[in-house]
Enzyme design. Structure first.
Site, PDB file in Angstrom:
ATOM      1  N   LYS A 182      -9.991  -0.760  10.789  1.00 46.36           N
ATOM      2  CA  LYS A 182     -10.191  -1.929   9.914  1.00 46.36           C
ATOM      3  C   LYS A 182     -10.532  -3.166  10.735  1.00 46.36           C
ATOM      4  O   LYS A 182     -10.697  -4.255  10.195  1.00 46.36           O
ATOM      5  CB  LYS A 182      -8.927  -2.192   9.083  1.00 46.36           C
ATOM      6  CG  LYS A 182      -8.638  -1.085   8.052  1.00 46.36           C
ATOM      7  CD  LYS A 182      -7.480  -1.473   7.186  1.00 46.36           C
ATOM      8  CE  LYS A 182      -6.881  -0.306   6.435  1.00 46.36           C
ATOM      9  NZ  LYS A 182      -7.726   0.221   5.365  1.00 46.36           N
ATOM     10  N   ASP A 221       3.550  -4.513   7.833  1.00 45.52           N
ATOM     11  CA  ASP A 221       2.286  -3.792   7.736  1.00 45.52           C
ATOM     12  C   ASP A 221       1.169  -4.809   7.994  1.00 45.52           C
ATOM     13  O   ASP A 221       0.886  -5.663   7.159  1.00 45.52           O
ATOM     14  CB  ASP A 221       2.172  -3.174   6.330  1.00 45.52           C
ATOM     15  CG  ASP A 221       0.835  -2.483   6.110  1.00 45.52           C
ATOM     16  OD1 ASP A 221      -0.075  -2.660   6.943  1.00 45.52           O
ATOM     17  OD2 ASP A 221       0.699  -1.785   5.091  1.00 45.52           O
ATOM     18  N   GLN A 238      -4.119  -5.248   7.148  1.00 45.95           N
ATOM     19  CA  GLN A 238      -5.159  -6.174   6.676  1.00 45.95           C
ATOM     20  C   GLN A 238      -5.094  -7.534   7.365  1.00 45.95           C
ATOM     21  O   GLN A 238      -6.067  -8.289   7.325  1.00 45.95           O
ATOM     22  CB  GLN A 238      -5.043  -6.375   5.152  1.00 45.95           C
ATOM     23  CG  GLN A 238      -5.236  -5.119   4.317  1.00 45.95           C
ATOM     24  CD  GLN A 238      -6.657  -4.563   4.383  1.00 45.95           C
ATOM     25  OE1 GLN A 238      -7.594  -5.206   4.857  1.00 45.95           O
ATOM     26  NE2 GLN A 238      -6.826  -3.345   3.898  1.00 45.95           N
ATOM     27  N   CYS A 282      -4.674   2.538  -3.641  1.00 48.08           N
ATOM     28  CA  CYS A 282      -3.397   3.028  -3.063  1.00 48.08           C
ATOM     29  C   CYS A 282      -2.267   2.043  -3.321  1.00 48.08           C
ATOM     30  O   CYS A 282      -1.431   1.797  -2.429  1.00 48.08           O
ATOM     31  CB  CYS A 282      -3.529   3.312  -1.568  1.00 48.08           C
ATOM     32  SG  CYS A 282      -4.715   4.588  -1.201  1.00 48.08           S
ATOM     33  N   HIS A 336       0.871  -1.178   0.000  1.00 43.54           N
ATOM     34  CA  HIS A 336       0.000   0.000   0.000  1.00 43.54           C
ATOM     35  C   HIS A 336       0.914   1.235   0.000  1.00 43.54           C
ATOM     36  O   HIS A 336       2.021   1.183   0.534  1.00 43.54           O
ATOM     37  CB  HIS A 336      -0.826  -0.048   1.281  1.00 43.54           C
ATOM     38  CG  HIS A 336      -1.886   0.992   1.408  1.00 43.54           C
ATOM     39  ND1 HIS A 336      -1.620   2.276   1.809  1.00 43.54           N
ATOM     40  CD2 HIS A 336      -3.217   0.940   1.198  1.00 43.54           C
ATOM     41  CE1 HIS A 336      -2.743   2.967   1.850  1.00 43.54           C
ATOM     42  NE2 HIS A 336      -3.741   2.178   1.476  1.00 43.54           N
TER      43      HIS A 336
HETATM   44  N1  7TS Z   1      -1.569  -0.809   4.623  1.00 43.15           N
HETATM   45  C1  7TS Z   1      -2.495  -1.583   4.045  1.00 43.15           C
HETATM   46  C2  7TS Z   1      -2.153  -2.976   3.634  1.00 43.15           C
HETATM   47  C3  7TS Z   1      -3.778  -1.068   3.842  1.00 43.15           C
HETATM   48  O1  7TS Z   1      -4.698  -1.845   3.267  1.00 43.15           O
HETATM   49  C4  7TS Z   1      -4.079   0.252   4.245  1.00 43.15           C
HETATM   50  C5  7TS Z   1      -5.403   0.887   3.969  1.00 43.15           C
HETATM   51  C6  7TS Z   1      -3.075   0.993   4.869  1.00 43.15           C
HETATM   52  C7  7TS Z   1      -1.829   0.435   5.041  1.00 43.15           C
HETATM   53  C8  7TS Z   1      -3.316   2.375   5.385  1.00 43.15           C
HETATM   54  O2  7TS Z   1      -4.196   2.319   6.460  1.00 43.15           O
HETATM   55  P1  7TS Z   1      -4.697   3.672   7.151  1.00 43.15           P
HETATM   56  O3  7TS Z   1      -5.630   3.203   8.220  1.00 43.15           O
HETATM   57  O4  7TS Z   1      -3.495   4.356   7.662  1.00 43.15           O
HETATM   58  O5  7TS Z   1      -5.381   4.457   6.086  1.00 43.15           O
HETATM   59  N2  7TS Z   1      -6.122   0.326   2.918  1.00 43.15           N
HETATM   60  C9  7TS Z   1      -7.215   0.824   2.327  1.00 43.15           C
HETATM   61  C10 7TS Z   1      -7.839   0.182   1.263  1.00 43.15           C
HETATM   62  O6  7TS Z   1      -7.479  -0.890   0.782  1.00 43.15           O
HETATM   63  N3  7TS Z   1      -8.899   0.935   0.851  1.00 43.15           N
HETATM   64  O7  7TS Z   1      -8.957   2.029   1.617  1.00 43.15           O
HETATM   65  C11 7TS Z   1      -7.920   1.977   2.541  1.00 43.15           C
END
Ligand code: 7TS
Length: 411
Positions: free
Chosen positions: A226, A200, A203, A366, A123
């Protein structure tokens, strides 16, 4: 574990989530999950009866707020198998957690010519901080690619890592492909080369049991939102020796021991990384979400998500002109099904599905370099949670089956 989906459980599971209803099929859980009543209540209860600025006051309410906040830290530590709650830093989200490592560790400990190794399926949150750290330090950013099945092989990883590699940063579960990377093996190889491993877990932590001690990762980042908790609360786990030698990331209140005119002595971990007033309500919400996950049990969560993924993939595969990105095996997808439909732009897919109250994501998710790696510009993505149902999948499949016809294609 084999997947089990029992339609009879649908109503009971879904009744915990006030926002879920029969009209809308919410299939964008990789972006954010919905919140169960117990999480909403816990946050409400915090603000109704416990709220004060934690870590500051000596009066009873502030002490209670501090206890609630620090209790949540302990719950998070236990949940991911961290040895000590001092190793849990509360942040806003995964993005902030990864930036904390990129700023505080990478910029201070990398030198010109050192290498940072990341994967092509990251991401942007686990990519751009490393691009910037490389620019700032003169380190070289390198990539390990996945194959067309979405797999990063041990051979590819070993070919990409060198003795100059100082940081490996990789997702445990891809938000586009659904692949679970063999983090334990890759972290061990990274350590053999003298590199640290930044994982990371945005997910993975919500969907599979994660134990940071067993994986032996140096850092693990994830987001509360999430995993059924409020937005604005995230976590960075780190190994103690690393956290202790890293300088603070944000300077100001709450992160100092003492301050003189021209200098300051900083707090111990974790507080030295939590400058400013903290998100205690969010931490309490995250704790409630963890309790909720533990009550349901990862056995149930994984079994249902696995079964729903199998159902969704079997049905989507039968739709002409629809192509699923990554592995052709449902067990590799962990609820994430990213697809293209010949001749139809993913944004049109998402708009038309929205008109039928089926919520999916369209775009690059992303992960623009990954899109290019798969020779696509943009894709549609359905991402499942254990609270989704076969009926919702049928609505998705029915809607995508009719799409090309509705757009004037003859076959
Ligand atoms: N890493 C992964 C694997 C992600 O899926 C996401 C967000 C992030 C980092 C960033 O997370 P945040 O909470 O800091 O925003 N993924 C997604 C997505 O797949 N669609 O919207 C956000």
């Amino acid at each position: 574990m084999s997947g089990v989906y029992n339609k009879a459980d649908d109503a009971k599971i879904r009744s915990a989530f006030p926002i879920l209803n029969d009209e809308t099929a919410y299939l964008d859980n990789a972006a954010t999950t919905q919140k169960p009543e117990c999480v909403i209540k816990a946050v409400e209860e915090y603000y109704r009866s416990l709220n004060a600025n934690p870590l500051r006051g000596l009066y009873k309410l502030s002490v209670a707020a501090t206890e609630a906040y620090e209790g949540a830290r302990k719950t998070v530590a236990d949940f991911i198998g961290a040895g000590d709650s001092d190793q849990i830093i509360f942040t806003r989200n995964t993005t902030e957690s990864l930036n904390l490592v990129a700023y505080s560790y990478a910029r201070n400990f990398l030198h010109e010519g050192d290498e940072i190794l990341i994967s092509i399926m990251e991401h942007h949150s686990n990519m751009i901080p490393w691009q910037q750290a490389a620019k700032a330090t003169g380190a070289v950013l390198k990539y390990v690619d996945c194959d067309k099945q979405g797999k990063i092989s041990r051979e590819a990883f070993e070919a990409a890592i060198t003795d100059k590699t100082k940081i490996v940063a990789m997702t445990e579960l891809s938000n586009v492909l659904g692949t679970v990377n063999d983090v334990k093996t890759f972290a061990a190889i990274a350590h053999e080369h003298g590199a640290i491993f930044v994982c990371d877990g945005a997910q993975s932590v919500p969907h599979i049991p994660v134990n940071v001690t067993d994986l032996d990762v140096d850092f693990m980042a994830f987001s509360g939102h999430k995993m059924y908790s409020p937005m604005g609360i995230g976590v960075l786990y780190g190994k103690k020796d690393l956290l202790e030698k890293m300088p603070p990331f944000l300077f100001g209140g709450e992160m100092i021991d003492s301050v003189s005119r021209f200098d300051a002595k900083f707090s111990e971990i974790p507080h030295k990384f939590e400058g400013g007033t903290v998100n205690a309500g969010g931490a309490v919400g995250l704790e409630a979400a963890i309790r909720y996950i533990q009550n349901i049990g990862f056995d149930t969560i994984e079994a249902r998500e696995k079964a729903l993924t199998q159902i969704a993939m079997d049905k989507l595969k039968a739709v002409p002109h629809l192509h699923i990105l990554g592995s052709d095996k449902p067990e590799d997808h962990h609820g994430i099904l990213t697809f293209t439909i010949d001749g139809v732009h993913p944004h049109d897919v998402a708009y038309i599905l929205d008109s039928q109250n089926v919520d999916i994501r369209a775009g690059h998710h992303c992960a623009q370099p990954l899109m290019r790696h798969f020779d696509v510009f943009s894709t549609s993505r359905a991402s499942l949670s254990f609270y989704n149902t076969e009926d919702e999948i049928d609505r998705l499949v029915d809607a995508v089956s009719k799409l090309r016809g509705e757009m004037g294609f003859k076959d």
